[in-house]
Design an enzyme around this catalytic site. Structure first.
Site, PDB file in Angstrom:
ATOM      1  N   HIS A   1       0.814  -1.208   0.000  1.00 51.31           N
ATOM      2  CA  HIS A   1       0.000   0.000   0.000  1.00 51.31           C
ATOM      3  C   HIS A   1       0.846   1.256   0.000  1.00 51.31           C
ATOM      4  O   HIS A   1       0.517   2.251  -0.623  1.00 51.31           O
ATOM      5  CB  HIS A   1      -0.923  -0.004   1.219  1.00 51.31           C
ATOM      6  CG  HIS A   1      -2.250  -0.562   0.898  1.00 51.31           C
ATOM      7  ND1 HIS A   1      -2.484  -1.912   0.863  1.00 51.31           N
ATOM      8  CD2 HIS A   1      -3.394   0.036   0.529  1.00 51.31           C
ATOM      9  CE1 HIS A   1      -3.732  -2.107   0.508  1.00 51.31           C
ATOM     10  NE2 HIS A   1      -4.308  -0.947   0.303  1.00 51.31           N
TER      11      HIS A   1
ATOM     12  N   GLU B   1       2.319 -14.323 -24.285  1.00 51.24           N
ATOM     13  CA  GLU B   1       3.282 -14.584 -23.211  1.00 51.24           C
ATOM     14  C   GLU B   1       3.938 -15.933 -23.400  1.00 51.24           C
ATOM     15  O   GLU B   1       5.078 -16.144 -23.039  1.00 51.24           O
ATOM     16  CB  GLU B   1       2.571 -14.609 -21.852  1.00 51.24           C
ATOM     17  CG  GLU B   1       1.944 -13.315 -21.460  1.00 51.24           C
ATOM     18  CD  GLU B   1       1.209 -13.441 -20.154  1.00 51.24           C
ATOM     19  OE1 GLU B   1       1.761 -13.028 -19.136  1.00 51.24           O
ATOM     20  OE2 GLU B   1       0.076 -13.971 -20.152  1.00 51.24           O
TER      21      GLU B   1
ATOM     22  N   ASP C   1       6.892 -12.709 -18.958  1.00 52.76           N
ATOM     23  CA  ASP C   1       6.697 -14.144 -19.080  1.00 52.76           C
ATOM     24  C   ASP C   1       7.229 -14.667 -20.407  1.00 52.76           C
ATOM     25  O   ASP C   1       7.768 -15.765 -20.462  1.00 52.76           O
ATOM     26  CB  ASP C   1       5.213 -14.498 -18.910  1.00 52.76           C
ATOM     27  CG  ASP C   1       4.838 -14.604 -17.435  1.00 52.76           C
ATOM     28  OD1 ASP C   1       5.733 -14.994 -16.635  1.00 52.76           O
ATOM     29  OD2 ASP C   1       3.698 -14.302 -17.072  1.00 52.76           O
TER      30      ASP C   1
ATOM     31  N   CYS D   1       2.650  -4.556 -23.172  1.00 60.57           N
ATOM     32  CA  CYS D   1       2.408  -4.016 -21.835  1.00 60.57           C
ATOM     33  C   CYS D   1       3.432  -4.540 -20.831  1.00 60.57           C
ATOM     34  O   CYS D   1       3.370  -4.226 -19.652  1.00 60.57           O
ATOM     35  CB  CYS D   1       0.995  -4.339 -21.363  1.00 60.57           C
ATOM     36  SG  CYS D   1       0.656  -6.094 -21.327  1.00 60.57           S
TER      37      CYS D   1
END
Lengths: 89, 582
Positions: free
Chosen positions: B195, B439, B463, B510
């Site tokens: 967080h 991937e 990946d 991405c």
């Protein structure tokens, strides 16, 4: 004294939020209110007691209510439990 | 003499300022025997602490922000009920009388007896509620011992112009904190997705996590330097350090100001080719960071956060709400929602999947494989994505596909859901694009078979590299072999781009490679026209794109594709990156 057997139908069972609702409603009545699951019996006005029942979805519980407003208390608590604590699922 | 402490830099930049230390240190409890005449006084002391604990919780409740993704209001509400439960309000008083002991000891005995009962529960959710009991008890204990309460302290302190140094910041802490003017965060625990890290990135301030055992070396109100870029804290800095960091801070400020100038410019190359530049997000809260850098579309919305730190998987409404928040913030731009990728480095905290831990989770039951096996996990998400497509421009992306059969199965599920939604008169976009992540190398190799089945592609490099080279990214013994520039990786990327172009369907990237400034010109040269990057890299990548000339890049990129030696590839990469004429 009134007793009634009910099924917990909401998805998460008597988790923190649902237990809070149950305890708040129970505490608004004067009657003595117990919740029983199998051999375990706890005070419905104690959040830790209610959580200790670990009642997940599909659990059968019994409400035992005794006191001046026992009819109203039973009606209110049954409504809450049978409506799945107002949760969407 | 200045002191250097190392951690993991999770949000870039430099901060110089005074430290505000937040400690959740354990309270030490001892037993005292009290003479009978003092027992009433002790009860009074307990009641006072108990009342103060209630006031603290009520004050925290009042300060809660209205909109929050964590169910913190429910959590504070339950704590208030626990506090007033006779198990914690009445029984400790009885124990003080019975044992003629101090309030702390009575409370401790009662806490242990409650926790013991929770310990006996099998259900992991209910068992974990003992943590709430402990937190409530600790709150009273702190008041009895006269210790400050960290979350209450955070809620009421003005932290402007301070660096917050904590052992750890809970989600509750980060929500309660008044964020305005905080210079930086530093915590002893936590990782890149904690967080603290997310909050720091959304506020655009430096942060370092994983500074194990740092606090003994730092005094409250001491002046320190936080270097979020390198993950280093300098305590007791000398004049020389201060001077150096002030210059770096100034330089950072200048380059940020320069980057801010291109915030509103269109992403077009020097030779006039428009490039799509999207952003990757992990939480709805990341939209703050997206808006800060002037980002538009979301090229990857990860959804694993919805499944973290809970027992039951999220329901359809929780999914929908998380998507709605992002769609509203996007104002008409597209969001690509990736269906959940659990099972590899992101394990769900669901006991069902803990049985029989896979030895090689990256190759095991994860992502789309897990989703197709466990419909209870997957269906609420699919339905929520379909419903979200009615309120904005939504694309659905499936991770880890290795077989066309998986796409067929998902399309079949979607078809069924559309019928269901129509029956219930719920709206959805029947033309919502469905794409996959490239991937698994198999998909790049079979790109011609794949293209007719899907609407778009996005290359996930992390990946793809791991599977192509058979390198476990998390295994330090082999991680030196992890190489985005391996000819096999570059060829697979090229095959994917060419295959998508031939089919006339959009392809983006991405993965981390797209957020790394070293590879942007190479990727442009390989024909990539769409990128999705981390918010903190967005403007830097944009600058590289608008300073590039595609015609010149293609030639060198093709040369790199024909090069076997890593040394030669590296020197060609240097050429492509430093030449200002292309």
């Amino acid at each position: 004294m009134l007793t009634q057997t009910l099924l917990i139908i909401n998805k998460l069972g008597l988790h923190a939020r649902a237990a809070s609702k149950l305890v708040k409603l129970a505490s608004s009545f004067e009657s003595h209110i117990q919740v029983k699951r199998k051999h375990q019996e706890v005070n419905a006005k104690s959040i830790m007691g209610v959580m200790l029942l670990a009642a997940s979805k599909g659990t059968e519980i019994e409400l035992i209510i005794e006191g001046v407003d026992e009819i109203n208390a039973m009606e209110g608590l049954c409504d809450l439990i049978q409506n799945g604590f107002g949760e969407s699922e | 003499m200045s002191l250097t402490l190392h951690g993991i830099g999770v949000s870039r930049g430099i901060a110089i300022g005074k430290v505000h230390i937040v400690k959740h240190e354990p309270v030490e409890i001892s037993e005292y025997c009290l003479p009978k005449q003092h027992l009433d006084e002790e009860i009074l002391r307990f009641e006072k602490a108990h009342n103060l604990a209630r006031e603290q919780l009520q004050e925290i409740q009042e300060r809660l922000p209205k909109e929050s993704t964590v169910d913190i209001a429910g959590f504070i509400d339950a704590h208030l009920l626990m506090l007033d439960d006779s198990l914690l309000s009445k029984i400790p008083r009885d124990l003080i009388y019975k044992h003629q002991c101090n309030a702390e000891w009575a409370l401790q005995m009662q806490c242990e007896s409650i926790v013991e009962r929770f310990e006996k529960i099998d259900d992991p959710y209910f068992k974990a509620r003992q943590d709430d009991v402990k937190q409530v008890v600790t709150r009273i204990q702190r008041i009895l011992r006269g210790y400050p309460d960290p979350s209450f302290d955070l809620a009421v302190t003005d932290l402007a112009q301070s660096i917050v140094l904590a052992d750890d910041l809970s989600p509750a802490d980060t929500i309660l904190m008044r964020h305005h003017g905080i210079l930086a965060f530093a915590t002893e625990y936590g990782g890149t997705t904690s967080h603290t890290a997310i909050l720091a990135r959304s506020l655009g301030i430096p942060a370092i996590v994983g500074l194990h055992r740092a606090s003994p070396y730092i005094q409250p109100d001491e002046l320190i330097i936080v270097d979020g870029t390198r993950g280093v804290i300098l305590a007791e800095p000398d004049e020389c350090n201060l001077h150096y960091y002030k210059i770096r801070q100034y330089n950072d400020k200048c380059s940020r100001a320069a980057l801010n100038k291109i915030k509103k410019s269109p992403t077009i190359t020097r030779d006039g080719i428009p490039i799509t530049l999207d952003i990757n997000i992990e939480f709805p809260e990341d939209m703050v960071a997206v808006q800060r850098v002037g980002g538009e579309g979301i090229g990857l919305y990860r959804t694993e956060f919805l499944f973290m730190n809970r027992v039951a998987p999220p329901n359809e409404e929780e999914h929908f709400e998380a998507y709605r928040k992002v769609i509203q913030a996007l104002k008409g731009h597209t969001v690509t929602i990736r269906t959940v990728d659990l099972g590899s480095d992101k394990q769900v905290t669901d006991s069902r999947y803990h049985d029989g831990v896979a030895t090689n989770p990256a190759l095991g039951l994860r992502a789309v494989r897990l989703c197709l096996k466990d419909h209870k996990l997957f269906k609420p998400q699919l339905r929520a994505i379909l419903r979200a497509s009615a309120i904005g421009k939504v694309r659905m992306m499936i991770p880890m596909v290795c077989d066309l059969q998986e796409i067929t199965q998902i399309k079949h599920m979607i078809q069924e859901m559309r019928t269901e939604l129509r029956h219930k008169s719920l709206e959805f976009d029947p033309a919502m694009p469905i794409g996959i992540m490239v991937e698994v190398p198999a998909m790049a190799i079979c790109i011609d078979f794949l293209m007719p089945e899907i609407d778009f592609l996005s290359i996930g490099t992390n990946d793809l590299i791991q599977y192509t080279l058979a390198i476990d990214r998390n295994d330090e013994a082999v991680s030196y072999l992890y190489n985005p520039l391996h000819p096999a990786v570059l060829r697979l990327i090229k095959m994917s781009i060419d295959g998508a172009n031939k089919a006339g369907k959009p392809i983006s990237m991405c993965g981390e490679m797209a957020s790394d400034s070293r590879y942007i010109r190479l990727l442009l040269g390989l024909g990539l026209r769409s990128f999705s990057v981390n918010p903190e890299s967005y403007l830097e990548i944009k600058k590289i794109i608008i300073n590039s000339n595609l015609r010149g890049l293609t030639h060198i990129a093709n040369q790199i594709l024909q090069t076997a030696s890593q040394d030669n590839i590296n020197s060609l990469l240097d050429t492509i990156n430093v030449r200002i004429d292309i």
